[in-house]
Design a protein around this motif. Structure first.
Motif, mmCIF file in Angstrom:
data_model
loop_
_atom_site.group_PDB
_atom_site.id
_atom_site.type_symbol
_atom_site.label_atom_id
_atom_site.label_comp_id
_atom_site.label_asym_id
_atom_site.label_seq_id
_atom_site.Cartn_x
_atom_site.Cartn_y
_atom_site.Cartn_z
ATOM 1 N N PRO A 298 75.464 -51.665 -16.010
ATOM 2 C CA PRO A 298 76.864 -52.010 -15.997
ATOM 3 C C PRO A 298 77.405 -52.152 -14.661
ATOM 4 C CG PRO A 298 76.549 -49.552 -16.309
ATOM 5 C CD PRO A 298 75.000 -50.268 -16.452
ATOM 6 N N SER A 299 78.248 -52.959 -14.507
ATOM 7 C CA SER A 299 79.143 -53.292 -13.295
ATOM 8 C C SER A 299 79.728 -52.095 -12.785
ATOM 9 C CB SER A 299 80.093 -54.511 -13.405
ATOM 10 O OG SER A 299 80.797 -54.737 -12.271
ATOM 11 N N GLY A 339 78.219 -57.203 -16.331
ATOM 12 C CA GLY A 339 78.422 -56.468 -17.776
ATOM 13 C C GLY A 339 79.279 -55.191 -17.776
ATOM 14 N N PHE A 340 79.964 -54.928 -18.994
ATOM 15 C CA PHE A 340 80.415 -53.839 -19.229
ATOM 16 C C PHE A 340 80.231 -53.240 -20.568
ATOM 17 C CE2 PHE A 340 84.126 -51.606 -20.992
ATOM 18 C CZ PHE A 340 84.177 -50.348 -20.354
ATOM 19 N N HIS A 341 79.978 -52.146 -20.977
ATOM 20 C CA HIS A 341 79.271 -51.572 -22.236
ATOM 21 C C HIS A 341 80.014 -49.949 -22.185
ATOM 22 C CE1 HIS A 341 76.588 -50.262 -25.268
ATOM 23 N NE2 HIS A 341 76.745 -51.303 -25.834
ATOM 24 N N GLY A 342 81.228 -49.845 -21.890
ATOM 25 C CA GLY A 342 81.620 -48.557 -22.176
ATOM 26 C C GLY A 342 81.558 -47.853 -23.444
ATOM 27 N N VAL A 343 81.792 -46.639 -23.667
ATOM 28 C CA VAL A 343 81.565 -45.875 -24.764
ATOM 29 C C VAL A 343 82.881 -45.118 -25.024
ATOM 30 C CG1 VAL A 343 80.463 -44.134 -26.072
ATOM 31 C CG2 VAL A 343 79.107 -45.634 -24.642
ATOM 32 N N PHE A 344 83.113 -45.061 -26.399
ATOM 33 C CA PHE A 344 84.509 -44.170 -26.571
ATOM 34 C C PHE A 344 84.030 -43.272 -27.953
ATOM 35 C CE2 PHE A 344 84.932 -47.873 -29.284
ATOM 36 C CZ PHE A 344 85.282 -47.547 -30.584
ATOM 37 N N GLY A 345 84.543 -42.132 -27.674
ATOM 38 C CA GLY A 345 84.159 -41.146 -28.768
ATOM 39 C C GLY A 345 85.284 -41.436 -30.035
ATOM 40 N N ILE A 346 84.559 -41.103 -31.403
ATOM 41 C CA ILE A 346 85.172 -41.010 -32.509
ATOM 42 C C ILE A 346 84.971 -39.711 -33.241
ATOM 43 C CG2 ILE A 346 85.040 -43.531 -33.024
ATOM 44 C CD1 ILE A 346 82.918 -42.979 -35.147
ATOM 45 N N ASP A 347 85.702 -39.058 -33.973
ATOM 46 C CA ASP A 347 85.973 -37.885 -34.442
ATOM 47 C C ASP A 347 84.499 -37.391 -35.535
ATOM 48 O OD1 ASP A 347 86.604 -35.387 -34.883
ATOM 49 O OD2 ASP A 347 88.084 -35.889 -36.668
ATOM 50 N N THR A 348 83.781 -37.054 -34.596
ATOM 51 C CA THR A 348 82.425 -36.628 -35.415
ATOM 52 C C THR A 348 81.991 -34.951 -35.132
ATOM 53 O OG1 THR A 348 81.087 -37.105 -33.393
ATOM 54 C CG2 THR A 348 81.382 -38.769 -35.106
ATOM 55 N N LYS A 349 81.496 -34.474 -35.925
ATOM 56 C CA LYS A 349 80.826 -33.127 -35.951
ATOM 57 C C LYS A 349 79.351 -33.114 -35.597
ATOM 58 C CE LYS A 349 83.897 -31.808 -39.936
ATOM 59 N NZ LYS A 349 84.350 -33.184 -40.332
ATOM 60 N N GLU A 350 78.958 -31.833 -35.005
ATOM 61 C CA GLU A 350 77.596 -31.765 -34.674
ATOM 62 C C GLU A 350 76.802 -32.296 -35.749
ATOM 63 O OE1 GLU A 350 75.206 -30.606 -31.442
ATOM 64 O OE2 GLU A 350 77.372 -30.013 -31.633
ATOM 65 N N GLY A 351 75.726 -33.127 -35.306
ATOM 66 C CA GLY A 351 74.826 -33.771 -36.206
ATOM 67 C C GLY A 351 75.167 -35.124 -36.749
ATOM 68 N N GLU A 352 76.442 -35.481 -36.283
ATOM 69 C CA GLU A 352 76.823 -36.752 -36.884
ATOM 70 C C GLU A 352 76.810 -37.924 -35.558
ATOM 71 O OE1 GLU A 352 79.916 -35.502 -40.442
ATOM 72 O OE2 GLU A 352 80.768 -36.111 -38.362
ATOM 73 N N ALA A 353 75.632 -37.973 -35.098
ATOM 74 C CA ALA A 353 75.666 -39.189 -33.951
ATOM 75 C C ALA A 353 75.345 -40.340 -34.503
ATOM 76 C CB ALA A 353 74.571 -38.831 -32.921
ATOM 77 N N ASN A 354 75.391 -41.536 -33.775
ATOM 78 C CA ASN A 354 75.088 -42.443 -34.297
ATOM 79 C C ASN A 354 73.932 -42.916 -35.056
ATOM 80 O OD1 ASN A 354 76.449 -42.767 -31.817
ATOM 81 N ND2 ASN A 354 76.828 -44.960 -32.219
#
Length: 411
Positions: A298-299, A339-354
């Protein structure tokens, strides 16, 4: 002028909430696999044409890619809209949110260009098949990013991994500077000789033995790799019946490291495990290159500007560093332009990654959609700065050129 244009961007994204929400919900409710995203493609083309944008469907020789452009002269910004899903678990990587954020950013920048009358171009690029299909690799080859001053997108990640997640309006909700691993993908085919496993096993050459030997050799190799490196694979074919010596077996492996050069070097070590297994069992071996992804570089300038553009205190620059491990074809775009490839969190629980069912469910909520729009506003503000601020654009380009020199040295 800059403040006015940010207000224009924000206003346009608010005014187009219905169109944005429609696209988001449609994509999430209709998960389509790589290069089969016909519904997503058609929905985007239809909405963009309704909004009077110049749209090219089936762009760059890809049936499910599209390109929408606005403006003339000046510098070019490209926003990437991903929309492919995963087999069996739908939008478990949240590509509906990626598409929504990029769509919002595109609309905002187009409105700013129209209101200002200044030179500049913005493109919304529909990029199919990120999940293993390498859609952006084909778009790069076709020239979709040629001449771009920057390419931007955001990716949802597991919110439970962020510090102070859920802690109120000023909680950390995203990370700007996110490195991701390069990924070399290979299929390996072993060919032996069939035999009756009971009557004459000595007449056979067992390709499954070669698969198993290579699997064990690679497992031992992992002890001698760096902490950030990854090697993982599956058996694609391993024989048909127990009483027939398997003569044709195949595996598929991903080999990841911090840089494209590092991943290629690690693959050569893995390849020797396969060659040794073929030699030991007497099998022939054939390697099938699959699409491989470069590391995301990323830049720094774009990432710093994004932190500044987002609500104060909501986006960290680079912590946690492991918010989104893995690989993406956006890495290859970073080798084409800043390039820019930032990440934003959504409401997940432990064990609910991508790549889990829980993440797919979280990607479909109204709250996740609103977070995607917030990121779209931030990206639009950064893009507008690249288009309107010559000094900033020069810094972005100069830093990228220096980073490409480091990349060429494998750093």
């Amino acid at each position: 002028m800059a403040v006015d244009m940010i207000s224009v961007i924000d206003g346009e994204i608010r005014n187009r909430n219905a169109e944005l929400s429609s696209i988001n919900q449609h994509i999430h409710a209709n998960p389509e696999l790589a290069y089969e995203e016909h519904k997503a493609h058609d929905a985007f083309v239809s909405v963009l044409r309704t909004l009077d944008f110049d749209v090219t469907p089936h762009a760059h020789g890809l049936d499910t890619a599209f390109s929408a452009d606005f403006g003339s002269g000046g510098r070019l910004i490209v926003f990437n809209a991903e929309y492919d899903a995963l087999p069996g678990i739908g939008h478990a990587c949240g590509h509906n949110l990626i598409a929504s954020a990029s769509f919002a950013a595109f609309l905002g920048v187009a409105a700013a260009l129209k209101a200002s009358g200044q030179p500049g171009r913005v493109r919304l690029l529909g990029t199919p098949a990120e999940e293993g299909g390498g859609g952006k690799l084909k778009l790069i080859a076709a020239g979709a990013y040629r001449g771009a001053a920057a390419s931007l997108m955001v990716h949802p990640g597991p919110g439970h991994k962020l510090p102070a997640a859920g802690g109120g309006a000023t909680a950390i909700r995203g990370v700007s500077f996110v490195r991701m691993l390069a990924n070399v993908k290979m299929g390996v085919h072993f060919t032996g000789r069939e035999a009756h496993a009971a009557i004459a096993p000595w007449d056979g050459v067992n390709a499954l033995d070669a698969v198993c030997l290579s699997y064990n050799a690679i497992s031992m190799l992992r002890q001698q790799t760096r902490p950030y490196e990854r090697i993982h694979g599956v058996f694609r074919s391993a024989g048909d019946r127990p009483n027939v010596t398997p003569a044709d077996c195949a595996v598929e492996y991903y080999v990841r490291s911090a840089t494209r050069a590092g991943a290629e070097a690690l693959w050569q070590r893995v390849r020797r495990c396969f060659e040794g297994a073929a030699l030991a069992t007497g099998c022939a071996m054939r390697v099938e290159p699959l699409n491989s992804y470069a590391d995301v570089r990323p830049s720094r300038a774009l990432c710093e500007a994004y932190v500044d553009a987002m609500p104060a205190g909501t986006v960290a620059f680079d912590e946690p560093a492991d918010i989104l491990a893995g690989s993406t074809d956006m890495g290859d775009v970073c080798y084409e332009c800043p390039g820019f490839h930032g990440v934003f969190g959504i409401d997940t629980k432990e064990g609910e990654a991508n790549h889990t069912k829980g993440f797919a469910a979280a990607a479909g909520t109204a709250d996740s959609f609103e977070r995607a729009l917030e990121c779209g506003r931030g990206m639009a503000a950064v893009a507008w700065r690249v288009l309107s601020d010559d000094g900033f654009a020069e810094r972005v380009q100069t830093e990228w050129e220096e980073d490409m020199k480091l990349a060429a040295q494998g750093k």
